[in-house]
Design a protein around this motif. Sequence first.
Motif, short mmCIF file in Angstrom:
data_model
loop_
_atom_site.label_atom_id
_atom_site.label_comp_id
_atom_site.label_asym_id
_atom_site.label_seq_id
_atom_site.Cartn_x
_atom_site.Cartn_y
_atom_site.Cartn_z
N TYR A 167 2.43 6.77 -6.97
CA TYR A 167 1.31 7.65 -7.31
C TYR A 167 1.43 9.18 -7.19
O TYR A 167 1.08 10.07 -7.89
CB TYR A 167 -0.21 7.18 -7.17
CG TYR A 167 -0.71 5.99 -7.84
CD1 TYR A 167 -0.09 5.53 -8.93
CD2 TYR A 167 -1.62 5.11 -6.88
CE1 TYR A 167 -0.33 4.37 -9.20
CE2 TYR A 167 -1.85 3.98 -7.45
CZ TYR A 167 -1.36 3.30 -8.72
OH TYR A 167 -1.73 2.17 -9.26
N ALA A 168 1.73 9.53 -5.88
CA ALA A 168 1.63 10.97 -5.27
C ALA A 168 2.88 11.50 -5.77
O ALA A 168 2.77 12.88 -5.61
CB ALA A 168 1.41 10.73 -4.01
N ASP A 169 3.98 10.99 -5.94
CA ASP A 169 5.33 11.62 -6.07
C ASP A 169 5.80 11.58 -7.58
O ASP A 169 6.11 10.64 -8.06
CB ASP A 169 6.27 11.02 -5.19
CG ASP A 169 7.90 11.66 -5.15
OD1 ASP A 169 8.11 12.48 -5.91
OD2 ASP A 169 8.56 11.71 -4.36
N ASP A 228 -3.65 11.73 -5.31
CA ASP A 228 -3.29 11.96 -3.68
C ASP A 228 -3.16 10.54 -3.01
O ASP A 228 -3.92 9.52 -3.51
CB ASP A 228 -4.41 12.69 -3.07
CG ASP A 228 -4.61 14.04 -3.35
OD1 ASP A 228 -3.62 14.61 -4.09
OD2 ASP A 228 -5.56 14.78 -3.42
N ARG A 229 -2.49 10.60 -1.97
CA ARG A 229 -2.07 9.32 -1.24
C ARG A 229 -3.38 8.86 -0.52
O ARG A 229 -3.59 7.72 -0.20
CB ARG A 229 -1.07 9.64 -0.03
CG ARG A 229 0.27 9.45 -0.66
CD ARG A 229 1.32 9.83 0.52
NE ARG A 229 2.70 9.78 0.03
CZ ARG A 229 3.41 10.58 -0.56
NH1 ARG A 229 2.74 11.95 -0.44
NH2 ARG A 229 4.79 10.56 -1.01
N SER A 230 -4.40 9.82 -0.38
CA SER A 230 -5.85 9.50 0.41
C SER A 230 -6.60 8.88 -0.68
O SER A 230 -7.77 8.66 -0.29
CB SER A 230 -6.25 10.69 1.15
OG SER A 230 -6.63 11.82 0.17
N GLU A 285 0.75 -1.31 -0.18
CA GLU A 285 -0.15 -0.04 0.03
C GLU A 285 0.66 1.29 0.16
O GLU A 285 0.73 2.15 -0.91
CB GLU A 285 -1.02 -0.16 1.12
CG GLU A 285 -2.02 -1.16 1.15
CD GLU A 285 -1.38 -2.42 1.72
OE1 GLU A 285 -2.42 -3.26 1.89
OE2 GLU A 285 -0.25 -2.51 1.70
N LYS A 286 1.92 1.11 0.79
CA LYS A 286 2.85 2.34 0.82
C LYS A 286 3.55 2.89 -0.40
O LYS A 286 3.80 3.91 -0.74
CB LYS A 286 3.70 2.43 1.87
CG LYS A 286 4.55 3.46 2.00
CD LYS A 286 5.51 3.52 3.52
CE LYS A 286 6.37 4.69 3.42
NZ LYS A 286 5.93 6.11 3.30
N ARG A 337 1.10 4.11 -3.12
CA ARG A 337 0.47 5.38 -2.73
C ARG A 337 1.60 6.27 -3.01
O ARG A 337 1.48 7.53 -3.71
CB ARG A 337 0.20 5.27 -1.33
CG ARG A 337 -1.26 4.82 -1.13
CD ARG A 337 -2.02 5.21 0.17
NE ARG A 337 -3.03 4.47 0.72
CZ ARG A 337 -4.17 4.32 0.37
NH1 ARG A 337 -4.59 5.22 -0.84
NH2 ARG A 337 -5.12 3.15 0.70
N ASP A 338 2.80 6.10 -2.52
CA ASP A 338 4.13 6.95 -2.69
C ASP A 338 4.47 7.24 -4.20
O ASP A 338 4.60 8.32 -4.68
CB ASP A 338 5.29 6.52 -2.03
CG ASP A 338 5.18 6.54 -0.56
OD1 ASP A 338 4.48 7.43 -0.05
OD2 ASP A 338 6.14 5.97 0.08
#
Length: 736
Positions: A403-405, A427-429, A396-397, A400-401
Amino acid sequence: MSLDELRAEQFRLDRLYVRLDQLRVEADAGLAKLRRSATAGTPAARIERDALIAQARSTVDRLAAVEERLCIGRLDLTDGTQRYIGRIGLTDPAGNRLLVDWRAPAATPFYRATRAEPDGVLSRRHLITRGRTVTGLQDEVLDLARFADSGRSTGTVSGDDALMLALNAERTGRMHDIVATIQAEQDKIIREPAAGALVVQGGPGTGKTVVALHRAAYLLYAHRERLARTGVLVVGPNHRFLDYISQVLPSLGETGVVLATAGQLYPGVDAQAEESEAAVAIKGDLGMVGVLAAAVKARQRVPSRPVELMVEGSRIQLTPADVAAARHRAQLSRKPHNVARVRFVQDLLAKLAGRLATALHTELDDDNRSELLNALRDSPDVRREVNLCWLPLTPEKLLRDLYADPARLRAAAPRLTEAERRALRRDRSAPWTPADVALLDEAAELLGTEPEPGDQRAAAERAAEVDYAGRVLELVAELAPEAAQMTTAQALAERYSAAPVRQSLLAEAAADRSWAFGHLVVDEAQELSAMQWRLLMRRCPSRSMTVVGDIAQTGSPAGARSWAEVLEPYLADRWRLAELTVNYRTPAQIMRPATATLAAAGITAAPITSARSVDSALTRQRLAGSLPTQVAEQAAELLAAGGQVAVITAAVDQMRGMLPESDRLALLTPSQAKGLEFDRVLLVEPADILTASRRGPSDLYVAMTRATQRLHVVHAKDLPAGLESALPESRSVVSD
């Protein structure tokens, strides 16, 4: 049908239900006794008792599930004997056969025998029942000369009556089994061998889904021991579809099946969020394997310069060369990131322990090694720098990282265009989408799980057992390749391990990402991406699969273009194609123009024949004024006619709130309607469906083929080619 015959069959059915009730009482009593029984103090004894309770509960559930339509028919054989066919097999206390399970070889002539090849069958009788009462009998004579010689009345000689009765019945919002009306081409598919992948290809309404579910029930019967241990996974396109099919297998006495959407195949995630077609296409491409691998490798970093570390008052130095050497050795192990991290940390701490010993003016030996290593582990500086160099990660991390960075994404995916990377960024959320689940699973493969210190010995023992089982399988494969492909080293090790038997199969299988299912059923399989297929192959190492779909209905931008493209990379020549050619759902008046709309778009669908015609099955109305208001009025008219109604439109959001959605009325996009059927369908603005996505023609084809009785088209814009030319043959009402 004479009254005497009806009474005789009622008497016979009453006897069967008496026996069923006896078995249910015995099963309930056995379950209650097991629950009251004391157990020995050992964990193995307690788990064995729990397993017996689970088995007894399954028997109770199975007997309760076949209450409705217990007996479906009778075979009168040319040797003068009779054979009653039912949902399950029943014997009397003396062991005499009362009812033959529909899946048993002895029941095959009930579905396969014809007048051309009667297979020893004089006549076939369908029992029409309501609850425990016989309401009708329908006989099909297969050997007319012998039947006449027997002195019996021919009665009804059409074999289609029971089928037509089922096809014309109103839908209830749930799929029903077809055990009483399975047709010969369907039965052949149902009884196909389990080995390899069987692709069930067919157009709308050919019964692909229900045939696949009956095949799952048949395999659970034919391979009970193996599938009772490993389970069957059924994957469907969405929650509504799974709810729609949820009662089929229980009604056949089978409850040991896991139902899931593609968005539920990663434990703890139920992904339902929508995203752009561009994002779906990118995430579904196998190129994401390399992107994720690069993203993981980027988290194994080497500092650009030496770092000073404080350890219990002493200063030592961590150099880039130290980290690079430890990283290189860990990567050579080719183990997942979190597992290889154990080796990385061990090597790095060993190097730092020597430096700490020097700083403390002591020798690094067996007497003080443990003390020095503990001091390093307790140092905040050491923990921080080690984690910065090689951080333990969750899937998951990682995702999410990524996609967001933008910088991480650019580094991991240099071959993607800037526009493609923008399609992935979020966004990470942001909630997970179904396309994310396959990437989470791929990330889990790359990352693995870092074992806790107390678990390392047990993990090593399990690894040794699996390794030994793998060598055994290699020997088996030389003698019997097919047998070796029906299990895995993991499953073999678990079966013969001294470890306790696992808990509930369904609960454990659903929660365990590494679970190896014994058989896999994939519905609407043409919609799955290459990455989703990669996930599914991990869930079913034996490659025993039933793959259900229709390439002409592919709507996903990442979906299949051919079955060979999907399956050959994993199965080579161990897959086969079975085609269904009769449409039991859609009347001919609807099917012809539906096929014409595909042809007008340059898409060729496999030819299928509708089993029936329905007068005024296709109608249309040109609308003027407020479209949502008039759609609501048209929907109310269809509801008044009875049965299940669907409004299918590309503009669901505009219609929501205008329609009283209920158990009888559904508001759906074409994608949401896949796999479902309704008595009446209101198709709104076909031209908008055609242009809503790059797979518009396939979506329109799907929308047009959901109705069993009537398709009513409402539109303000001109109708698409193919549909316009077909509709003059039907009633056309214009409101201006």
